[in-house]
Motif scaffolding. Structure first.
Motif, PDB file in Angstrom:
ATOM      1  N   SER A  32      56.986  21.840 -10.815  1.00  0.00           N
ATOM      2  CA  SER A  32      57.125  23.221 -11.307  1.00  0.00           C
ATOM      3  C   SER A  32      57.410  23.181 -12.802  1.00  0.00           C
ATOM      4  CB  SER A  32      58.272  23.928 -10.586  1.00  0.00           C
ATOM      5  OG  SER A  32      58.106  23.854  -9.190  1.00  0.00           O
ATOM      6  N   PHE A  34      58.047  25.638 -16.405  1.00  0.00           N
ATOM      7  CA  PHE A  34      58.500  26.956 -16.826  1.00  0.00           C
ATOM      8  C   PHE A  34      58.570  27.040 -18.346  1.00  0.00           C
ATOM      9  CE2 PHE A  34      59.756  27.726 -12.500  1.00  0.00           C
ATOM     10  CZ  PHE A  34      60.191  26.492 -12.040  1.00  0.00           C
ATOM     11  N   TYR A  36      60.506  29.408 -21.284  1.00  0.00           N
ATOM     12  CA  TYR A  36      61.522  30.408 -21.570  1.00  0.00           C
ATOM     13  C   TYR A  36      61.500  30.701 -23.072  1.00  0.00           C
ATOM     14  CZ  TYR A  36      63.602  29.468 -16.982  1.00  0.00           C
ATOM     15  OH  TYR A  36      63.814  29.333 -15.641  1.00  0.00           O
ATOM     16  N   LEU A  46      62.899  34.123 -18.995  1.00  0.00           N
ATOM     17  CA  LEU A  46      61.684  33.529 -18.445  1.00  0.00           C
ATOM     18  C   LEU A  46      60.446  34.254 -18.962  1.00  0.00           C
ATOM     19  CD1 LEU A  46      60.470  31.537 -16.304  1.00  0.00           C
ATOM     20  CD2 LEU A  46      60.531  33.476 -14.712  1.00  0.00           C
ATOM     21  N   PHE A  49      55.714  30.793 -15.492  1.00  0.00           N
ATOM     22  CA  PHE A  49      55.823  29.552 -14.748  1.00  0.00           C
ATOM     23  C   PHE A  49      54.448  29.196 -14.207  1.00  0.00           C
ATOM     24  CE2 PHE A  49      55.709  31.673 -10.651  1.00  0.00           C
ATOM     25  CZ  PHE A  49      56.326  32.886 -10.900  1.00  0.00           C
ATOM     26  N   TYR A  51      52.359  26.120 -11.620  1.00  0.00           N
ATOM     27  CA  TYR A  51      52.514  25.027 -10.680  1.00  0.00           C
ATOM     28  C   TYR A  51      51.259  24.169 -10.554  1.00  0.00           C
ATOM     29  CZ  TYR A  51      56.240  28.201  -9.157  1.00  0.00           C
ATOM     30  OH  TYR A  51      57.314  29.048  -9.113  1.00  0.00           O
ATOM     31  N   LEU A  88      61.577  27.305 -24.893  1.00  0.00           N
ATOM     32  CA  LEU A  88      62.050  26.173 -24.103  1.00  0.00           C
ATOM     33  C   LEU A  88      61.085  25.876 -22.964  1.00  0.00           C
ATOM     34  CD1 LEU A  88      65.776  27.309 -23.724  1.00  0.00           C
ATOM     35  CD2 LEU A  88      64.879  25.678 -25.374  1.00  0.00           C
ATOM     36  N   ARG A  92      60.577  20.805 -13.257  1.00  0.00           N
ATOM     37  CA  ARG A  92      61.374  20.496 -12.076  1.00  0.00           C
ATOM     38  C   ARG A  92      60.554  19.675 -11.092  1.00  0.00           C
ATOM     39  NH1 ARG A  92      63.404  25.583 -10.546  1.00  0.00           N
ATOM     40  NH2 ARG A  92      62.260  25.811  -8.611  1.00  0.00           N
TER      41      ARG A  92
ATOM     42  N   GLY B 103      58.799  26.926  -5.592  1.00  0.00           N
ATOM     43  CA  GLY B 103      59.455  26.466  -6.814  1.00  0.00           C
ATOM     44  C   GLY B 103      59.858  27.627  -7.695  1.00  0.00           C
ATOM     45  N   GLN B 106      64.432  29.605 -12.620  1.00  0.00           N
ATOM     46  CA  GLN B 106      65.815  29.981 -12.855  1.00  0.00           C
ATOM     47  C   GLN B 106      65.850  31.228 -13.733  1.00  0.00           C
ATOM     48  OE1 GLN B 106      67.221  25.367 -13.368  1.00  0.00           O
ATOM     49  NE2 GLN B 106      68.447  26.893 -14.380  1.00  0.00           N
ATOM     50  N   HIS B 107      66.801  32.101 -13.425  1.00  0.00           N
ATOM     51  CA  HIS B 107      67.017  33.286 -14.241  1.00  0.00           C
ATOM     52  C   HIS B 107      68.409  33.185 -14.846  1.00  0.00           C
ATOM     53  CE1 HIS B 107      63.387  35.309 -12.777  1.00  0.00           C
ATOM     54  NE2 HIS B 107      63.662  34.727 -11.635  1.00  0.00           N
TER      55      HIS B 107
END
Lengths: 111, 117
Positions: A32, A34, A36, A46, A49, A51, A88, A92, B103, B106-107
């Motif tokens: 995963s 992401f 930010y 966020l 994201f 995958y 950022l 994961r 998956g 995060q918040h």
């Protein structure tokens, strides 16, 4: 070698241009990914994201993932001064695990 | 979308005071929450992973007796900075993730800016 690497920048682009932010990761088992955005003095929020390999678009933002090359990128089209922030990248390995964050890339969009 | 509420947003107190910060997931359940600390112009640093109903998992170098974490319910985790000193002054941010098989991202809460005089 850091687990998640980002160019610290600053990356400067003119208003209206495409900003390209890159991130590489070391764990091949990562599943995963992401992105930010963090404004100065604020907490991260966020943006996107992803995958699966390939591109994922959301408005002016496009996330690109290449698991074979272990990199993920974020493209911001028609960059605006309000996009100026630190971006950022987080990665994961498993659904239940913790995310590993890069140190961030600072983007400045000049009017 | 998933909302994480963090309170208080700012604390200014004297050295030696203990400070409690609350983190709530407002519209979802979060078995796992995360606590971060960030010094000015520095990277986000994970302090600990908070697990509902069990002990928190602390990152290397983080004093568990100094930073007490309690995750009493699926929507609330607290971080207590015990006997805070000026070097504990920082921006503390909590984060939560929706419990699911996927998956989920995060918040983050809005953060707590802690200033110890």
């Amino acid at each position: 070698q850091k687990e998640v690497e980002q160019n610290s920048g600053p990356l400067s682009v003119p208003e209206g241009a495409i900003a390209s932010l890159n991130c590489t990761y070391s764990d091949r088992g990562s599943q995963s990914f992401f992105w930010y955005r963090q404004y100065s003095g604020k907490s991260p929020e966020l943006i996107m994201f992803i995958y699966s390999n390939g591109d994922k678009e959301d408005g002016r933002f496009t996330a690109q993932l290449n698991k074979a090359s272990q990199y993920v990128s974020l493209l911001i089209r028609d960059s605006q001064p309000s996009d100026s922030a630190t971006y950022l990248c987080a990665v994961r390995r498993t659904n239940a695990g913790k995310s590993t964050f890069g140190d961030g890339t600072t983007l400045t969009v000049k009017p | 979308g998933a909302v994480v509420s963090q309170h208080p947003s700012r604390v200014i107190c004297k050295s030696g005071t203990s400070v409690k910060i609350e983190c709530r997931s407002l519209d979802f359940q979060a078995t796992t929450m995360f606590w971060y600390r960030q010094f000015p112009k520095q990277s986000l640093m994970l302090m600990a992973t908070s697990n509902e109903g069990s002990k928190a998992t602390y990152e290397q170098g983080v004093e568990k007796d100094k930073f007490l974490i309690n995750h009493a319910s699926l929507t609330l985790s607290t971080l207590t900075v015990t006997s805070a000193h000026p070097e504990d002054s920082s921006f503390y941010i909590c984060s939560a993730r929706v419990d699911s098989q996927g998956g989920q991202p995060q918040h983050f809460g809005d953060g707590t800016r802690l200033s110890i005089l």
